[in-house]
Design an enzyme around this catalytic site. Structure first.
Site, PDB file in Angstrom:
ATOM      1  N   CYS A   1       0.867  -1.183  -0.056  1.00 20.74           N
ATOM      2  CA  CYS A   1      -0.044  -0.131  -0.006  1.00 20.74           C
ATOM      3  C   CYS A   1       0.657   1.269  -0.087  1.00 20.74           C
ATOM      4  CB  CYS A   1      -1.005   0.086   1.286  1.00 20.74           C
ATOM      5  SG  CYS A   1      -2.032  -1.329   1.256  1.00 20.74           S
TER       6      CYS A   1
ATOM      7  N   HIS B   1      -3.447   7.082   3.243  1.00 18.56           N
ATOM      8  CA  HIS B   1      -4.056   5.625   2.744  1.00 18.56           C
ATOM      9  C   HIS B   1      -5.269   5.608   3.321  1.00 18.56           C
ATOM     10  CE1 HIS B   1      -4.309   1.571   1.556  1.00 18.56           C
ATOM     11  NE2 HIS B   1      -4.125   1.128   2.510  1.00 18.56           N
TER      12      HIS B   1
ATOM     13  N   ASN C   1     -10.653   0.849  -0.144  1.00 16.81           N
ATOM     14  CA  ASN C   1      -9.093   0.651  -0.053  1.00 16.81           C
ATOM     15  C   ASN C   1      -8.755   0.305  -1.713  1.00 16.81           C
ATOM     16  OD1 ASN C   1      -6.591  -0.079   0.237  1.00 16.81           O
ATOM     17  ND2 ASN C   1      -7.123  -0.666   2.423  1.00 16.81           N
TER      18      ASN C   1
END
Length: 501
Positions: free
Chosen positions: A275, A428, A458
């Protein structure tokens, strides 16, 4: 000297005095840094139980206790905090500074200016502000020195890397998937996701025939158009994704080909930090631009493209609602002094004790698709389970809250208790629960946290650039704004970057 005779440095009194003063300053800074990394016993006592926070004290007694304890925390003061404390103390105890200029040297003038900066404030207001400022210093210092294993970690320095994001772009698959559809696909209880804490109401899923490299190219073309440059002008292509399209070659060459640059020779490669891939890719691009042999007009494309929906177990009610697909990109080049854009800080820490908390165990050499002793037979160990994303959410959250404040403090002093001059946080988009927990733990204003989670989910490494693009195109992010890009990734890793847009 007269006659043109050169004296050794140690015999030239002016130069010798200047060098001596410089060395003394360096020694002072070293000692101050050391004191911040390894607190004295007195400072440790203040951090554990700030004496001015006793409920038995009156407002005036709280102020007096804070003044008495302040010298023990000098090593944790940053920027203009020492001057602010001095000015507040003088205004609270003596009122407005006397008229007239301040005599003495630079230090005396700075102290006088700090006092005058508080002119007109009531004594009670100054006392309250003094105590509040010291509360913030204490919280920040505690995050910096606890636990003991973290004390020796150095703080991130100001890079002063002159780079500018010229343009951003994105691509979202047209297929919008609601929570009702997720429930139907996974056989989940109807309306159960409305009671969950994922924070996602809809997300995008790539079509069965869509490829991550084609999505990346669409986002890249939009970023190039926003930057006003042609694809052929690129110096380098950095593909920064957590879900590769295939094992070999990596996504860099695939993206180059999709952009019609297959015969160009333009450098193209991938970075993979789950990520945090976009942050690592952007830092890599900035470091390439900072090289002495890089031309001033060099252009680097950084792109993240994710199709995570194909690695998620649709029956997992905790994971299935979280993830979505998409791509985002930006074009960067060196910035001029007049433009003011810069990368100030970039920092990353990894705590591999959490490596098993978020993982996809398949896709590598541990679980090949064929048996080792019979390459014509499928490998029974390469199950559906090992090829799907798995996460221990509660354990991951505990680790994030354990290490997050200290990481932020090392990225830049003060971030563990407030944002300071940061205009926007571009995080994030891990989950709604994670974003809320980090905001609460660090005392950050929720209105300065940009979110795309509710409508995009996400999107792994593409979450940060997608949110950055949304902030730019909506007009919230303006030129000159100072941004904090931050997040966590599987590993468990923390990453952060401060830049002036």
């Amino acid at each position: 000297v007269p006659g043109g005779v050169m004296l050794p440095i140690w015999l030239d009194p002016t130069l010798f005095a200047a060098i001596s003063a410089l060395l003394l300053a360096l020694v002072f800074l070293h000692r101050r840094t050391a004191s911040a990394a390894a607190p004295t016993a007195e400072a440790g006592a203040v951090l554990r139980a700030p004496p001015w926070q006793s409920p038995k004290l009156s407002e005036t007694e709280c102020f007096e206790a804070a003044v008495k304890a302040a010298p023990r925390l000098l090593g944790y003061l940053v920027d203009n905090e020492p001057q602010s404390l001095y000015g507040l103390y003088k205004q609270a105890t003596l009122g407005d500074a006397p008229a007239g200029g301040a005599g003495g040297g630079l230090k005396a003038r700075a102290k006088a200016a700090a006092w005058r900066a508080q002119a007109g404030k009531e004594a009670a207001a100054c006392r309250a502000e003094y105590v509040a400022l010291l509360d913030g210093v204490t919280k920040r210092a505690a995050a910096c020195v606890l636990p003991p294993s973290l004390r020796q970690k150095p703080r991130c320095a100001d890079l002063r890397c002159r780079v500018r994001i010229l343009g951003t772009g994105h691509y979202l698959p047209p297929n919008i998937v609601t929570n009702r559809e997720i429930e139907r696909r996974g056989g989940l209880e109807p309306l159960s996701l409305d009671r969950a804490r994922s924070g996602v109401t809809e997300r995008r899923f790539a079509a069965d025939d869509e490829r991550a490299s084609a999505m990346a190219a669409a986002a890249a073309r939009q970023a190039l158009e926003a930057a006003g440059v042609a694809p052929e002008s690129l110096t380098c292509i950095v593909h920064a994704s957590g879900t590769p399209e295939q094992c070999l070659p990596d996504g860099g060459p695939l993206l180059q080909r999709e952009l019609g640059l297959g015969g160009s020779g333009i450098r193209a490669f991938s970075v993979h930090a789950t990520c945090l891939s976009f942050l690592v890719g952007l830092e890599t691009a900035c470091m390439l631009l900072a090289r002495a042999d890089t031309p001033d007009d060099a252009l680097i494309l950084v792109c993240s493209s994710e199709i995570s929906s194909r690695h998620v177990d649709p029956t997992d009610e905790h994971v299935a609602p979280l993830f979505g697909d998409g791509a985002a990109a930006c074009v960067v080049r060196k910035a001029s002094w007049r433009e003011g854009s810069a990368l100030h800080r970039a920092h990353m820490e990894t705590y591999a004790d959490g490596a098993s908390l978020t993982e996809v165990r398949g896709g590598g050499t541990n679980f090949p698709f064929h048996r080792v002793d019979d390459r014509a037979a499928p490998n029974p160990a390469a199950t559906r389970e090992v090829n799907h994303f798995q996460m221990d959410g509660p354990a991951t959250m505990r680790m994030v809250l354990q290490h997050g404040p200290g990481f932020m403090e090392r990225l830049r002093p003060g971030l563990s208790s407030g944002l300071g001059d940061i205009a926007w946080v571009v995080p994030h988009q891990a989950s709604g629960l994670a974003l809320d927990a980090i905001t609460d733990a660090l005392g950050w204003p929720a209105e300065r946290m940009l979110r795309t989670l509710d409508r995009l989910g996400n999107v792994v490494a593409a979450s940060i650039p997608l949110t950055l693009h949304a902030g730019v195109t909506s007009g919230r992010i303006q030129r000159g704004d100072k941004l904090l890009l931050m997040g966590t990734g599987a590993g468990l890793s923390f990453g952060g970057m401060i830049l002036t847009f």
